[in-house]
Motif scaffolding. Structure first.
Motif, PDB file in Angstrom:
ATOM      1  N   UNK A 195     -18.649 -22.943   0.357  1.00  0.00           N
ATOM      2  CA  UNK A 195     -17.660 -21.861   0.357  1.00  0.00           C
ATOM      3  C   UNK A 195     -16.351 -22.374  -0.210  1.00  0.00           C
ATOM      4  N   UNK A 196     -15.686 -21.528  -0.970  1.00  0.00           N
ATOM      5  CA  UNK A 196     -14.349 -21.825  -1.464  1.00  0.00           C
ATOM      6  C   UNK A 196     -13.334 -21.203  -0.514  1.00  0.00           C
ATOM      7  N   UNK A 197     -12.088 -21.651  -0.561  1.00  0.00           N
ATOM      8  CA  UNK A 197     -11.066 -21.024   0.297  1.00  0.00           C
ATOM      9  C   UNK A 197     -10.994 -19.521   0.035  1.00  0.00           C
ATOM     10  N   UNK A 198     -10.780 -18.753   1.074  1.00  0.00           N
ATOM     11  CA  UNK A 198     -10.525 -17.332   0.901  1.00  0.00           C
ATOM     12  C   UNK A 198     -11.725 -16.419   0.907  1.00  0.00           C
ATOM     13  N   UNK A 199     -12.982 -16.975   0.944  1.00  0.00           N
ATOM     14  CA  UNK A 199     -14.127 -16.096   1.135  1.00  0.00           C
ATOM     15  C   UNK A 199     -15.215 -16.099   0.086  1.00  0.00           C
ATOM     16  N   UNK A 200     -15.089 -16.900  -0.968  1.00  0.00           N
ATOM     17  CA  UNK A 200     -16.145 -16.958  -1.986  1.00  0.00           C
ATOM     18  C   UNK A 200     -17.253 -17.912  -1.505  1.00  0.00           C
ATOM     19  N   UNK A 201     -18.461 -17.357  -1.251  1.00  0.00           N
ATOM     20  CA  UNK A 201     -19.565 -18.140  -0.695  1.00  0.00           C
ATOM     21  C   UNK A 201     -20.719 -18.205  -1.695  1.00  0.00           C
ATOM     22  N   UNK A 202     -21.359 -19.356  -1.780  1.00  0.00           N
ATOM     23  CA  UNK A 202     -22.403 -19.592  -2.769  1.00  0.00           C
ATOM     24  C   UNK A 202     -23.627 -20.235  -2.131  1.00  0.00           C
ATOM     25  N   UNK A 203     -24.809 -19.903  -2.661  1.00  0.00           N
ATOM     26  CA  UNK A 203     -26.039 -20.591  -2.288  1.00  0.00           C
ATOM     27  C   UNK A 203     -26.873 -20.762  -3.554  1.00  0.00           C
ATOM     28  N   UNK A 204     -27.458 -21.932  -3.739  1.00  0.00           N
ATOM     29  CA  UNK A 204     -28.293 -22.172  -4.904  1.00  0.00           C
ATOM     30  C   UNK A 204     -29.675 -21.551  -4.706  1.00  0.00           C
ATOM     31  N   UNK A 205     -30.312 -21.212  -5.818  1.00  0.00           N
ATOM     32  CA  UNK A 205     -31.662 -20.653  -5.735  1.00  0.00           C
ATOM     33  C   UNK A 205     -32.623 -21.680  -5.144  1.00  0.00           C
ATOM     34  N   UNK A 206     -32.371 -22.964  -5.390  1.00  0.00           N
ATOM     35  CA  UNK A 206     -33.234 -24.019  -4.850  1.00  0.00           C
ATOM     36  C   UNK A 206     -33.301 -23.955  -3.329  1.00  0.00           C
ATOM     37  N   UNK A 207     -32.179 -23.662  -2.675  1.00  0.00           N
ATOM     38  CA  UNK A 207     -32.173 -23.519  -1.216  1.00  0.00           C
ATOM     39  C   UNK A 207     -32.648 -22.129  -0.811  1.00  0.00           C
ATOM     40  N   UNK A 208     -32.133 -21.108  -1.464  1.00  0.00           N
ATOM     41  CA  UNK A 208     -32.481 -19.720  -1.142  1.00  0.00           C
ATOM     42  C   UNK A 208     -33.990 -19.511  -1.139  1.00  0.00           C
ATOM     43  N   UNK A 209     -34.685 -20.102  -2.115  1.00  0.00           N
ATOM     44  CA  UNK A 209     -36.123 -19.873  -2.275  1.00  0.00           C
ATOM     45  C   UNK A 209     -36.947 -20.439  -1.122  1.00  0.00           C
TER      46      UNK A 209
END
Length: 256
Positions: free
Chosen positions: A110-124
């Protein structure tokens, strides 16, 4: 003259170090969402701006966004469900959830302020409840203002190290090393706090919090037998995280 010059250097160095820690104390505030006292030097609006500005570059580093809009919408819907059912909805942050195209790196951040990310490698590798655990953890980082806190701590140590270098030469490198270790330790504390918040958000949103333990098992397996020892990493060992997650589940289920 040499002795006088040496005394002046010591005095200036001590003054710089003192200034760094006085500044830290004056910028300490209580996080209204976690109740923890923190050293913060930026506003929530600045956190949001940093996150929005950095998001495109971070996505590019992971191959851009995953091209399937249906999966993007699914990740966003799970993230928004967590926000709407938790204290996150009361925060000033702008939450956005992004599925990254990277199919090699198992990661979420997550970046400051609310931008959240997940890679497809983990998501899958995740089911919906496990995805909720990962996204809840990242929302925890945002609410905990961990990035802002680390930035402020880094600024304090940079100033203190400069003062020690002016005053006593080699002491600057020693203090810098202490500061680096402290930031790593604080980073591990951030992870544990985010795990606990993630468990709470899962329970509030109707997800089985024990699925968070399965996420830790996935991360442990991904690390393999040669994963970095805990003391060298900003992340606690998955085994230690599992123990704390179980404690959080007991804590919040009993409250319910």
């Amino acid at each position: 003259m040499r002795r006088g010059s040496w005394k002046i250097r010591i005095f200036i160095g001590l003054a710089i170090v003192a200034f760094a820690f006085i500044q830290k104390c004056s910028n300490t505030e209580e996080n209204p969402y976690t109740g923890r006292s923190q050293h913060i030097t930026m506003s929530s609006d600045q956190e949001i701006a940093i996150g929005l500005q950095s998001a495109p570059e971070m996505a590019q580093q992971h191959g851009g966004l995953y091209p399937d809009e249906r999966l993007q919408a699914f990740v966003e819907s799970v993230g928004n469900k967590l926000v709407q059912n938790s204290i996150a909805r009361e925060t000033p942050y702008q939450y956005d959830f992004h599925l990254l195209a990277d199919d090699q790196t198992i990661n979420a951040f997550a970046l400051p302020g609310g931008q959240c990310f997940i890679t497809y490698a983990l998501f899958s590798q995740l089911n919906e409840a496990q995805l909720a655990g990962v996204l809840g953890h990242e929302i925890g980082h945002v609410i905990g203002r961990h990035s802002a806190e680390r930035i402020a701590d880094s600024q304090t140590w940079q100033t203190a190290t400069m003062g020690a270098t002016v005053g006593a030469g080699d002491m600057g490198s020693i203090l810098g090393s202490i500061g680096q270790n402290t930031l790593l330790k604080n980073g591990r504390g951030d992870e544990l706090e985010s795990d606990e918040l993630g468990v709470l958000f899962m329970i509030q949103s109707g997800y089985d919090p024990y699925e968070m333990i399965k996420v830790m098992e996935i991360l442990k397996a991904a690390g393999g037998p040669n994963r970095t020892p805990e003391f060298q990493s900003t992340h606690p060992d998955p085994e230690n995280r599992i123990e704390k997650i179980r404690e959080a589940i007991d804590k919040y289920k009993n409250q319910g």
